[in-house]
Design a protein around this motif. Structure first.
Motif, PDB file in Angstrom:
ATOM      1  N   ILE A  52      12.111   1.315  -1.089  1.00 15.20           N
ATOM      2  CA  ILE A  52      10.753   1.350  -1.640  1.00 15.20           C
ATOM      3  C   ILE A  52      10.738   2.009  -3.015  1.00 15.20           C
ATOM      4  CG2 ILE A  52       8.511   2.525  -1.356  1.00 15.20           C
ATOM      5  CD1 ILE A  52       8.552   1.762   1.545  1.00 15.20           C
ATOM      6  N   ASN A  53      11.619   2.999  -3.205  1.00 14.83           N
ATOM      7  CA  ASN A  53      11.648   3.738  -4.463  1.00 14.83           C
ATOM      8  C   ASN A  53      12.665   3.196  -5.466  1.00 14.83           C
ATOM      9  OD1 ASN A  53       9.670   6.029  -4.025  1.00 14.83           O
ATOM     10  ND2 ASN A  53      10.920   6.170  -2.180  1.00 14.83           N
ATOM     11  N   GLY A  54      13.137   1.970  -5.232  1.00 13.27           N
ATOM     12  CA  GLY A  54      13.964   1.280  -6.218  1.00 13.27           C
ATOM     13  C   GLY A  54      15.392   1.754  -6.317  1.00 13.27           C
ATOM     14  N   LEU A  55      15.872   2.489  -5.305  1.00 16.13           N
ATOM     15  CA  LEU A  55      17.240   2.998  -5.338  1.00 16.13           C
ATOM     16  C   LEU A  55      18.217   2.089  -4.582  1.00 16.13           C
ATOM     17  CD1 LEU A  55      16.518   6.802  -4.853  1.00 16.13           C
ATOM     18  CD2 LEU A  55      17.044   5.604  -6.977  1.00 16.13           C
ATOM     19  N   GLU A  56      17.684   1.053  -3.930  1.00 16.62           N
ATOM     20  CA  GLU A  56      18.513   0.051  -3.270  1.00 16.62           C
ATOM     21  C   GLU A  56      17.955  -1.330  -3.580  1.00 16.62           C
ATOM     22  OE1 GLU A  56      19.255   0.629   0.875  1.00 16.62           O
ATOM     23  OE2 GLU A  56      20.029   2.665   0.612  1.00 16.62           O
ATOM     24  N   SER A  57      18.777  -2.333  -3.436  1.00 16.90           N
ATOM     25  CA  SER A  57      18.405  -3.700  -3.804  1.00 16.90           C
ATOM     26  C   SER A  57      17.164  -4.170  -3.034  1.00 16.90           C
ATOM     27  CB  SER A  57      19.565  -4.653  -3.524  1.00 16.90           C
ATOM     28  OG  SER A  57      19.157  -5.991  -3.704  1.00 16.90           O
ATOM     29  N   GLY A  93       0.789  -1.228   0.000  1.00 16.85           N
ATOM     30  CA  GLY A  93       0.000   0.000   0.000  1.00 16.85           C
ATOM     31  C   GLY A  93       0.822   1.278   0.000  1.00 16.85           C
ATOM     32  N   TYR A  94       2.164   1.166   0.045  1.00 17.54           N
ATOM     33  CA  TYR A  94       3.016   2.353   0.026  1.00 17.54           C
ATOM     34  C   TYR A  94       3.119   2.906  -1.401  1.00 17.54           C
ATOM     35  CZ  TYR A  94       4.621   1.064   4.715  1.00 17.54           C
ATOM     36  OH  TYR A  94       4.687   0.754   6.052  1.00 17.54           O
ATOM     37  N   LEU A  95       3.089   4.220  -1.532  1.00 14.67           N
ATOM     38  CA  LEU A  95       3.267   4.855  -2.834  1.00 14.67           C
ATOM     39  C   LEU A  95       4.749   4.866  -3.188  1.00 14.67           C
ATOM     40  CD1 LEU A  95       0.818   7.900  -2.550  1.00 14.67           C
ATOM     41  CD2 LEU A  95       0.488   5.803  -3.873  1.00 14.67           C
ATOM     42  N   ALA A 111       9.651   2.576   6.716  1.00 15.31           N
ATOM     43  CA  ALA A 111       8.569   2.062   5.859  1.00 15.31           C
ATOM     44  C   ALA A 111       8.973   0.744   5.214  1.00 15.31           C
ATOM     45  CB  ALA A 111       8.219   3.091   4.791  1.00 15.31           C
ATOM     46  N   CYS A 112      10.281   0.579   4.935  1.00 13.26           N
ATOM     47  CA  CYS A 112      10.770  -0.625   4.259  1.00 13.26           C
ATOM     48  C   CYS A 112      10.596  -1.886   5.106  1.00 13.26           C
ATOM     49  CB  CYS A 112      12.232  -0.461   3.858  1.00 13.26           C
ATOM     50  SG  CYS A 112      13.297   0.139   5.175  1.00 13.26           S
ATOM     51  N   VAL A 113      10.451  -1.729   6.431  1.00 14.79           N
ATOM     52  CA  VAL A 113      10.239  -2.890   7.300  1.00 14.79           C
ATOM     53  C   VAL A 113       8.885  -2.797   8.017  1.00 14.79           C
ATOM     54  CG1 VAL A 113      12.689  -3.395   7.648  1.00 14.79           C
ATOM     55  CG2 VAL A 113      11.564  -1.736   9.148  1.00 14.79           C
ATOM     56  N   GLY A 114       8.018  -1.899   7.529  1.00 18.07           N
ATOM     57  CA  GLY A 114       6.678  -1.774   8.087  1.00 18.07           C
ATOM     58  C   GLY A 114       6.588  -1.013   9.378  1.00 18.07           C
ATOM     59  N   ASN A 115       7.656  -0.286   9.769  1.00 15.67           N
ATOM     60  CA  ASN A 115       7.643   0.461  11.030  1.00 15.67           C
ATOM     61  C   ASN A 115       6.918   1.799  10.925  1.00 15.67           C
ATOM     62  OD1 ASN A 115       9.046  -1.572  12.215  1.00 15.67           O
ATOM     63  ND2 ASN A 115      11.015  -0.509  12.302  1.00 15.67           N
ATOM     64  N   GLU A 116       6.720   2.290   9.697  1.00 16.11           N
ATOM     65  CA  GLU A 116       5.992   3.558   9.503  1.00 16.11           C
ATOM     66  C   GLU A 116       4.670   3.253   8.824  1.00 16.11           C
ATOM     67  OE1 GLU A 116       6.598   8.092   7.800  1.00 16.11           O
ATOM     68  OE2 GLU A 116       7.803   6.477   6.934  1.00 16.11           O
ATOM     69  N   SER A 117       3.619   3.882   9.285  1.00 11.99           N
ATOM     70  CA  SER A 117       2.292   3.606   8.730  1.00 11.99           C
ATOM     71  C   SER A 117       2.215   4.041   7.272  1.00 11.99           C
ATOM     72  CB  SER A 117       1.214   4.326   9.537  1.00 11.99           C
ATOM     73  OG  SER A 117       1.269   5.722   9.297  1.00 11.99           O
ATOM     74  N   VAL A 118       1.379   3.322   6.532  1.00 15.70           N
ATOM     75  CA  VAL A 118       1.163   3.650   5.115  1.00 15.70           C
ATOM     76  C   VAL A 118       0.651   5.086   4.983  1.00 15.70           C
ATOM     77  CG1 VAL A 118      -0.256   3.124   3.085  1.00 15.70           C
ATOM     78  CG2 VAL A 118       0.768   1.259   4.394  1.00 15.70           C
ATOM     79  N   GLU A 119      -0.242   5.492   5.872  1.00 13.95           N
ATOM     80  CA  GLU A 119      -0.856   6.824   5.790  1.00 13.95           C
ATOM     81  C   GLU A 119       0.195   7.930   5.956  1.00 13.95           C
ATOM     82  OE1 GLU A 119      -1.923   4.355   7.716  1.00 13.95           O
ATOM     83  OE2 GLU A 119      -3.703   3.789   6.545  1.00 13.95           O
ATOM     84  N   GLU A 120       1.063   7.785   6.958  1.00 11.49           N
ATOM     85  CA  GLU A 120       2.080   8.817   7.209  1.00 11.49           C
ATOM     86  C   GLU A 120       3.080   8.895   6.058  1.00 11.49           C
ATOM     87  OE1 GLU A 120       2.552  11.171   9.607  1.00 11.49           O
ATOM     88  OE2 GLU A 120       0.499  10.628  10.159  1.00 11.49           O
ATOM     89  N   TYR A 121       3.513   7.744   5.582  1.00  8.46           N
ATOM     90  CA  TYR A 121       4.497   7.727   4.487  1.00  8.46           C
ATOM     91  C   TYR A 121       3.895   8.306   3.213  1.00  8.46           C
ATOM     92  CZ  TYR A 121       8.026   6.067   1.217  1.00  8.46           C
ATOM     93  OH  TYR A 121       9.006   6.015   0.252  1.00  8.46           O
ATOM     94  N   ASN A 122       2.681   7.844   2.869  1.00  9.78           N
ATOM     95  CA  ASN A 122       2.052   8.289   1.620  1.00  9.78           C
ATOM     96  C   ASN A 122       1.722   9.774   1.632  1.00  9.78           C
ATOM     97  OD1 ASN A 122       2.268   5.706   0.695  1.00  9.78           O
ATOM     98  ND2 ASN A 122       0.085   5.210   0.802  1.00  9.78           N
ATOM     99  N   LYS A 123       1.558  10.336   2.838  1.00  5.58           N
ATOM    100  CA  LYS A 123       1.276  11.776   2.949  1.00  5.58           C
ATOM    101  C   LYS A 123       2.442  12.585   2.389  1.00  5.58           C
ATOM    102  CE  LYS A 123      -0.578  12.941   6.837  1.00  5.58           C
ATOM    103  NZ  LYS A 123      -0.704  13.286   8.272  1.00  5.58           N
ATOM    104  N   GLN A 171       2.574  12.184  -1.413  1.00  8.34           N
ATOM    105  CA  GLN A 171       1.534  13.015  -2.030  1.00  8.34           C
ATOM    106  C   GLN A 171       1.923  14.488  -2.027  1.00  8.34           C
ATOM    107  OE1 GLN A 171      -1.178  11.555  -3.565  1.00  8.34           O
ATOM    108  NE2 GLN A 171      -1.316  13.623  -4.435  1.00  8.34           N
ATOM    109  N   GLU A 172       2.637  14.910  -0.996  1.00  8.71           N
ATOM    110  CA  GLU A 172       3.130  16.297  -0.944  1.00  8.71           C
ATOM    111  C   GLU A 172       4.072  16.559  -2.118  1.00  8.71           C
ATOM    112  OE1 GLU A 172       5.846  19.236   1.897  1.00  8.71           O
ATOM    113  OE2 GLU A 172       5.342  17.207   2.594  1.00  8.71           O
ATOM    114  N   PHE A 173       4.971  15.602  -2.405  1.00  8.90           N
ATOM    115  CA  PHE A 173       5.854  15.727  -3.559  1.00  8.90           C
ATOM    116  C   PHE A 173       5.048  15.799  -4.860  1.00  8.90           C
ATOM    117  CE2 PHE A 173       7.488  13.050  -7.042  1.00  8.90           C
ATOM    118  CZ  PHE A 173       8.449  13.918  -7.545  1.00  8.90           C
ATOM    119  N   VAL A 174       4.044  14.926  -4.995  1.00 11.75           N
ATOM    120  CA  VAL A 174       3.210  14.903  -6.203  1.00 11.75           C
ATOM    121  C   VAL A 174       2.501  16.245  -6.379  1.00 11.75           C
ATOM    122  CG1 VAL A 174       1.207  13.848  -7.313  1.00 11.75           C
ATOM    123  CG2 VAL A 174       2.893  12.400  -6.151  1.00 11.75           C
TER     124      VAL A 174
END
Length: 454
Positions: free
Chosen positions: A332-337, A290-292, A354-366, A369-372
């Motif tokens: 998550i963004n494909g810059l590491e293996s 569910g991570y962007l 986020a890569c190990v599920g320690n950060e919520s999907v909502e907080e990370y995706n926020k 979305q700010e970048f977008v």
């Protein structure tokens, strides 16, 4: 006497690189008699791929001397010497460019060990420095650092000198700077061109348009065309009969008009720009958790890109900067293996996990979305205010519901803040993917640009 050198740079656009490290060994044909090695503060950021290649980062250079502080020593140690480097055209050009910025005309004879090895060691499969010294059994340490590469070049040059017993080949490859003269025909054309921002159009004698370009200084850019020695520049010099120009004041309008007019006119010497200007784009996709994710891909007209780039290298460097700026995860963004359990940033506390599920999907995706929201103007309406052709004038570029409508020039006495007013004086332009990417790239680079959101 020879000055054998190697230079490491920040990377970046041609003639805009900065020196980060320099090593010079003064060699008398038998032994090194003097040396100068120093990091250099380039006063500009290093491209991420260069940091990875050389290990030199911005923090290492903050306390290093600036180029003007080491310039005198470079002049002294190379005085009366032939500059020797592996791909000397690059190292010597970068060195001359730095001196030009100081207002000093640095001129030396130069000799390239790539060319010399091709003549004297034609049996070698590769003439790159790393592969060549390995094949010849020359010891090498600190690869891609100035001191290591320069010392390897010393050993290589010593071997090459011993093979050229008559020194005829060495003498034939020594290059001497010559004053770049402009033929009278081209000089007369240049005399009538001002040093302004805009477009220029180069024509053959029969009236055919052969080249369209843009520049912040048209006169300087044409001078480069008329004095450069590349095959393309020589063909332009041969065929040029007349040059017309159009002042825009605004670099953005010059970029947009250049893009459109090359597509329409297809000048013979603009081959590279007839195709898509931005063939690489960043897209947003959702992974299985569910991570962007931000993904750099070949531009696909069927999908909505966020930002686009002229090369994969530019795109990857930008993606590294975006991930750092918005505190995103490199894995998550494909810059590491993807095979690693977590990203390196998690160990450095620069990733929230986020890569190990320690950060919520909502907080990370926020944050994604700010970048977008900051970089995509799909369905957005705005007027971009920029420089005009005179001090009393401004330019305006209209974006309406994500579509580029055109541009206009207006006097400072008038306020252009509504589309209806602007449309009365608007010069319509084609709305296409390249034009939108030019606008987005310009907005991203020009932080002080005035934008009226509608």
């Amino acid at each position: 006497m020879y000055a054998i050198l190697d230079i490491e740079t920040t990377g970046g656009q041609y003639n805009e690189e900065g020196i980060t490290e320099i090593a010079i060994y003064k060699y008398d044909g038998h032994e090194v008699v003097d040396q100068f090695i120093s990091l250099v503060n380039p006063e500009k950021p290093i491209q991420p791929f260069v940091v990875k290649l050389t290990g030199i980062n911005n923090a290492m250079l903050r306390s290093a001397p600036k180029f003007y502080e080491v310039a005198k020593r470079i002049i002294e140690i190379t005085e009366g010497c032939i500059i020797v480097a592996h791909n000397s055209q690059f190292d010597y050009r970068v060195l001359r460019t730095e001196f030009n910025r100081l207002g000093y005309n640095y001129e030396r004879q130069s000799l390239c060990t790539v060319e010399l090895s091709q003549k004297l060691l034609p049996e070698q499969k590769s003439h790159s420095l790393g592969k060549l010294v390995r094949a010849l059994g020359i010891p090498m340490s600190d690869r891609h650092r100035a001191t290591g590469d320069a010392m390897a070049t010393v050993h290589l040059f010593k071997l090459l000198l011993s093979k050229d017993t008559t020194k005829e080949i060495v003498k034939s490859l020594i290059k001497t700077d010559q004053k770049k003269g402009i033929p009278p025909k081209l000089f007369d054309i240049l005399e009538g061109i001002p040093a302004v921002t805009g477009l220029y159009y180069i024509y053959k004698e029969n009236g055919d348009l052969i080249y369209i370009g843009k520049s912040r200084n048209i006169k300087k850019r044409l001078h480069q065309h008329f004095t450069a020695t590349s095959g393309k520049s020589k063909r332009i010099q041969r065929d040029t009969y007349a040059v017309k120009y159009e002042e825009t004041g605004s670099e953005l309008i010059a970029l947009l008009k250049e893009c459109q007019e090359i597509k329409v006119n297809k000048p013979v010497y603009n081959r590279a720009q007839k195709k898509t200007v931005f063939p690489w784009s960043v897209y947003v996709e959702k992974n299985s958790e569910g991570y962007l994710c931000l993904s750099l891909q070949k531009t696909d007209g069927r999908k909505k890109e966020i930002i686009s780039f002229s090369s994969a290298t530019d795109g990857k460097n930008a993606l590294h900067r975006i991930v750092e700026q918005y505190n995103l995860c490199k894995k998550i963004n494909g810059l590491e293996s993807p095979s690693k359990p977590s990203c390196f940033g998690l160990e450095l506390n620069t990733c929230n996990g986020a890569c190990v599920g320690n950060e919520s999907v909502e907080e990370y995706n926020k944050r994604v979305q700010e970048f977008v929201d900051n970089n995509s103007f799909y369905n957005q309406s705005m007027i971009i205010i920029d420089r005009g052709r005179t001090v009393e004038e401004r330019s305006a570029v209209l974006i309406e519901k994500g579509e580029y409508k055109g541009y206009a020039f207006y006097n400072l006495n008038y306020q252009i803040t509504k589309p209806d007013i602007l449309k009365n004086i608007l010069i319509p332009m084609d709305n296409n993917r390249d034009a939108k990417n030019i606008i987005k790239s310009y907005i991203r680079k020009k932080k002080a640009l005035k934008i009226v959101r509608l």
